[in-house]
Design a protein around this motif. Structure first.
Motif, PDB file in Angstrom:
ATOM      1  N   HIS A 159      18.593 -25.756  67.877  1.00 50.90           N
ATOM      2  CA  HIS A 159      17.913 -25.861  66.576  1.00 50.90           C
ATOM      3  C   HIS A 159      16.623 -26.631  66.810  1.00 50.90           C
ATOM      4  CE1 HIS A 159      17.547 -25.736  62.293  1.00 50.90           C
ATOM      5  NE2 HIS A 159      17.675 -27.037  62.121  1.00 50.90           N
ATOM      6  N   THR A 160      15.547 -25.922  67.145  1.00 51.57           N
ATOM      7  CA  THR A 160      14.331 -26.575  67.645  1.00 51.57           C
ATOM      8  C   THR A 160      13.551 -27.325  66.579  1.00 51.57           C
ATOM      9  OG1 THR A 160      13.061 -24.526  67.362  1.00 51.57           O
ATOM     10  CG2 THR A 160      14.091 -24.910  69.519  1.00 51.57           C
ATOM     11  N   ARG A 161      13.645 -26.934  65.324  1.00 57.44           N
ATOM     12  CA  ARG A 161      12.964 -27.632  64.236  1.00 57.44           C
ATOM     13  C   ARG A 161      14.011 -28.103  63.234  1.00 57.44           C
ATOM     14  NH1 ARG A 161       7.324 -26.994  63.755  1.00 57.44           N
ATOM     15  NH2 ARG A 161       6.520 -26.618  65.852  1.00 57.44           N
ATOM     16  N   ASP A 162      14.137 -29.411  63.084  1.00 53.94           N
ATOM     17  CA  ASP A 162      15.140 -29.931  62.158  1.00 53.94           C
ATOM     18  C   ASP A 162      14.492 -30.956  61.242  1.00 53.94           C
ATOM     19  OD1 ASP A 162      17.972 -29.944  61.346  1.00 53.94           O
ATOM     20  OD2 ASP A 162      17.870 -32.060  61.915  1.00 53.94           O
ATOM     21  N   THR A 163      14.694 -30.795  59.937  1.00 54.97           N
ATOM     22  CA  THR A 163      14.113 -31.684  58.939  1.00 54.97           C
ATOM     23  C   THR A 163      15.192 -32.131  57.966  1.00 54.97           C
ATOM     24  OG1 THR A 163      11.972 -30.575  59.057  1.00 54.97           O
ATOM     25  CG2 THR A 163      12.397 -31.915  57.110  1.00 54.97           C
ATOM     26  N   GLU A 164      15.298 -33.432  57.759  1.00 60.53           N
ATOM     27  CA  GLU A 164      16.253 -33.966  56.783  1.00 60.53           C
ATOM     28  C   GLU A 164      15.512 -34.926  55.849  1.00 60.53           C
ATOM     29  OE1 GLU A 164      19.350 -33.151  56.267  1.00 60.53           O
ATOM     30  OE2 GLU A 164      19.494 -31.795  57.989  1.00 60.53           O
ATOM     31  N   VAL A 165      15.665 -34.719  54.552  1.00 62.32           N
ATOM     32  CA  VAL A 165      15.078 -35.597  53.547  1.00 62.32           C
ATOM     33  C   VAL A 165      16.186 -36.066  52.616  1.00 62.32           C
ATOM     34  CG1 VAL A 165      13.434 -35.809  51.648  1.00 62.32           C
ATOM     35  CG2 VAL A 165      12.855 -34.401  53.641  1.00 62.32           C
ATOM     36  N   ALA A 166      16.354 -37.373  52.494  1.00 66.01           N
ATOM     37  CA  ALA A 166      17.277 -37.960  51.520  1.00 66.01           C
ATOM     38  C   ALA A 166      16.452 -38.628  50.431  1.00 66.01           C
ATOM     39  CB  ALA A 166      18.195 -38.974  52.192  1.00 66.01           C
ATOM     40  N   PHE A 167      16.845 -38.427  49.184  1.00 69.32           N
ATOM     41  CA  PHE A 167      16.106 -39.003  48.059  1.00 69.32           C
ATOM     42  C   PHE A 167      17.137 -39.397  47.000  1.00 69.32           C
ATOM     43  CE2 PHE A 167      11.725 -39.216  46.307  1.00 69.32           C
ATOM     44  CZ  PHE A 167      12.018 -39.631  45.013  1.00 69.32           C
ATOM     45  N   GLU A 168      17.379 -40.695  46.857  1.00 72.70           N
ATOM     46  CA  GLU A 168      18.429 -41.152  45.961  1.00 72.70           C
ATOM     47  C   GLU A 168      17.935 -42.240  45.014  1.00 72.70           C
ATOM     48  OE1 GLU A 168      21.999 -42.202  47.942  1.00 72.70           O
ATOM     49  OE2 GLU A 168      22.251 -40.218  48.857  1.00 72.70           O
ATOM     50  N   ILE A 169      18.447 -42.176  43.798  1.00 73.36           N
ATOM     51  CA  ILE A 169      18.149 -43.184  42.777  1.00 73.36           C
ATOM     52  C   ILE A 169      19.468 -43.774  42.313  1.00 73.36           C
ATOM     53  CG2 ILE A 169      17.127 -43.645  40.519  1.00 73.36           C
ATOM     54  CD1 ILE A 169      15.409 -41.123  40.936  1.00 73.36           C
ATOM     55  N   SER A 170      19.611 -45.084  42.418  1.00 73.63           N
ATOM     56  CA  SER A 170      20.826 -45.765  41.981  1.00 73.63           C
ATOM     57  C   SER A 170      20.447 -46.868  41.000  1.00 73.63           C
ATOM     58  CB  SER A 170      21.573 -46.369  43.175  1.00 73.63           C
ATOM     59  OG  SER A 170      21.948 -45.357  44.085  1.00 73.63           O
ATOM     60  N   GLN A 171      21.025 -46.805  39.810  1.00 73.77           N
ATOM     61  CA  GLN A 171      20.707 -47.786  38.780  1.00 73.77           C
ATOM     62  C   GLN A 171      21.962 -48.579  38.435  1.00 73.77           C
ATOM     63  OE1 GLN A 171      17.571 -46.588  35.938  1.00 73.77           O
ATOM     64  NE2 GLN A 171      18.265 -44.498  36.312  1.00 73.77           N
ATOM     65  N   PHE A 172      21.928 -49.875  38.719  1.00 71.56           N
ATOM     66  CA  PHE A 172      23.077 -50.741  38.495  1.00 71.56           C
ATOM     67  C   PHE A 172      22.756 -51.764  37.410  1.00 71.56           C
ATOM     68  CE2 PHE A 172      23.433 -49.792  43.179  1.00 71.56           C
ATOM     69  CZ  PHE A 172      24.433 -48.851  43.017  1.00 71.56           C
ATOM     70  N   GLY A 173      23.792 -52.225  36.740  1.00 70.79           N
ATOM     71  CA  GLY A 173      23.620 -53.256  35.714  1.00 70.79           C
ATOM     72  C   GLY A 173      23.842 -54.641  36.282  1.00 70.79           C
ATOM     73  N   CYS A 193      10.058 -28.601  70.256  1.00 72.24           N
ATOM     74  CA  CYS A 193      11.072 -29.190  69.369  1.00 72.24           C
ATOM     75  C   CYS A 193      10.480 -30.303  68.506  1.00 72.24           C
ATOM     76  CB  CYS A 193      12.239 -29.730  70.182  1.00 72.24           C
ATOM     77  SG  CYS A 193      13.299 -28.422  70.849  1.00 72.24           S
ATOM     78  N   ARG A 194      10.916 -30.333  67.248  1.00 72.36           N
ATOM     79  CA  ARG A 194      10.439 -31.375  66.338  1.00 72.36           C
ATOM     80  C   ARG A 194      11.569 -31.804  65.414  1.00 72.36           C
ATOM     81  NH1 ARG A 194       5.862 -30.647  61.716  1.00 72.36           N
ATOM     82  NH2 ARG A 194       7.665 -29.866  60.578  1.00 72.36           N
ATOM     83  N   SER A 195      11.704 -33.126  65.263  1.00 67.95           N
ATOM     84  CA  SER A 195      12.714 -33.711  64.380  1.00 67.95           C
ATOM     85  C   SER A 195      12.021 -34.619  63.373  1.00 67.95           C
ATOM     86  CB  SER A 195      13.732 -34.521  65.201  1.00 67.95           C
ATOM     87  OG  SER A 195      14.618 -35.218  64.353  1.00 67.95           O
ATOM     88  N   VAL A 196      12.327 -34.414  62.087  1.00 71.98           N
ATOM     89  CA  VAL A 196      11.736 -35.220  61.018  1.00 71.98           C
ATOM     90  C   VAL A 196      12.854 -35.746  60.117  1.00 71.98           C
ATOM     91  CG1 VAL A 196      10.221 -35.253  59.005  1.00 71.98           C
ATOM     92  CG2 VAL A 196       9.601 -33.885  61.014  1.00 71.98           C
ATOM     93  N   ALA A 197      12.884 -37.059  59.904  1.00 68.75           N
ATOM     94  CA  ALA A 197      13.860 -37.676  59.001  1.00 68.75           C
ATOM     95  C   ALA A 197      13.121 -38.585  58.027  1.00 68.75           C
ATOM     96  CB  ALA A 197      14.890 -38.474  59.780  1.00 68.75           C
ATOM     97  N   LEU A 198      13.293 -38.327  56.739  1.00 62.67           N
ATOM     98  CA  LEU A 198      12.683 -39.142  55.692  1.00 62.67           C
ATOM     99  C   LEU A 198      13.771 -39.574  54.717  1.00 62.67           C
ATOM    100  CD1 LEU A 198       9.538 -36.964  54.838  1.00 62.67           C
ATOM    101  CD2 LEU A 198       9.624 -38.984  56.320  1.00 62.67           C
ATOM    102  N   SER A 199      13.843 -40.856  54.451  1.00 65.49           N
ATOM    103  CA  SER A 199      14.849 -41.362  53.529  1.00 65.49           C
ATOM    104  C   SER A 199      14.189 -42.220  52.454  1.00 65.49           C
ATOM    105  CB  SER A 199      15.904 -42.188  54.278  1.00 65.49           C
ATOM    106  OG  SER A 199      16.969 -42.536  53.413  1.00 65.49           O
ATOM    107  N   PHE A 200      14.411 -41.844  51.198  1.00 66.70           N
ATOM    108  CA  PHE A 200      13.865 -42.565  50.051  1.00 66.70           C
ATOM    109  C   PHE A 200      15.029 -43.121  49.236  1.00 66.70           C
ATOM    110  CE2 PHE A 200      10.598 -39.692  51.308  1.00 66.70           C
ATOM    111  CZ  PHE A 200       9.391 -40.271  50.940  1.00 66.70           C
TER     112      PHE A 200
END
Length: 233
Positions: A60-74, A98-105
């Motif tokens: 799998h020569t090009r792999d991209t993963e993006v996580a984007f999460e919003i957590s609201q606590f009291g 080959c290229r690997s990209v990981a972004l986490s928000f």
């Protein structure tokens, strides 16, 4: 929008840990006092984990993963927030590009008069036996601190959803240098969106039971990058 981990992420994360010790490019921890939003039990300690894991290989020569999460606590007893972006490219030849990209928000709102927040943010990008490969990782963490219970409105959530779509599209189509410029612009938009939401709440009159010893409202931003062109000079 709030949950974006693929089912295979935990297995891929385990594979990365087995390949060697995790030495993050950078990490951040903060201790905050102040309330925010949500309906969490004030006696509980809340845990939030946001991980983006990308692995590129000859299969799998090009792999991209993006996580984007919003957590609201009291008003909880405490919150532990962990945000990680891990990218690796391995065992590819120069012809495979080959290229690997990981972004986490990760966006967290939390608070209370005595709440403790432990926020950790890290990124790691590696290439292993990989000629001419690219691996880039970016972890972006936003902690919102307000003196009164806080919840993002629908307008703010719509704007954040638009940011997420832009980031996902760019991660799939842009080279690392272009992608960094795009992501930097979108991070600025997130700060603007969160700041406006906090300011709007601060302008509202406080209720009779809203007294708090929390510090002034604000948005704390942590960004950790590894592997980006020019980012580690």
């Amino acid at each position: 929008m709030n949950r974006s981990h693929p089912k295979s992420s935990s297995h891929r994360l385990a594979r990365l840990f087995r390949s060697g010790p995790l030495v993050p490019a950078a990490a951040a921890a903060v201790l905050l006092v102040g309330p925010a939003a949500g309906t969490a039990d004030a006696s509980q300690v809340r845990w939030e984990r946001t991980h983006a894991v990308s692995v590129a290989s000859p299969v799998h020569t090009r792999d991209t993963e993006v996580a984007f999460e919003i957590s609201q606590f009291g008003r909880t007893a405490g919150v532990s927030a962990d945000n990680r972006a891990l990218a690796t490219a391995r065992y590819c030849s120069a012809e495979q590009h080959c290229r690997s990209v990981a972004l986490s928000f990760q966006i967290v709102t939390t608070g209370g008069s005595q709440v403790e927040v432990d926020a950790n943010n890290s990124s790691k990008a590696t290439t292993t036996h990989c000629t001419g490969c690219e691996a880039v990782a970016g972890a972006y963490q936003f902690v919102v601190n307000t003196p009164q219970p806080f919840r993002l409105g629908q307008d703010a959530l719509r704007k954040l959803a638009a940011v997420e779509r832009t980031v996902r599209q760019a991660a799939r189509t842009q080279d690392p240098e272009q992608l960094k410029a795009t992501v930097d612009g979108q991070v600025a938009k997130i700060e603007e969106i969160l700041g406006a939401a906090v300011s709007a709440q601060a302008s509202e009159p406080a209720g009779p039971s809203a007294r708090s010893f929390a510090p002034k409202s604000g948005v704390t931003v942590h960004r950790m990058l590894d592997g980006w062109p020019g980012a580690n000079d």
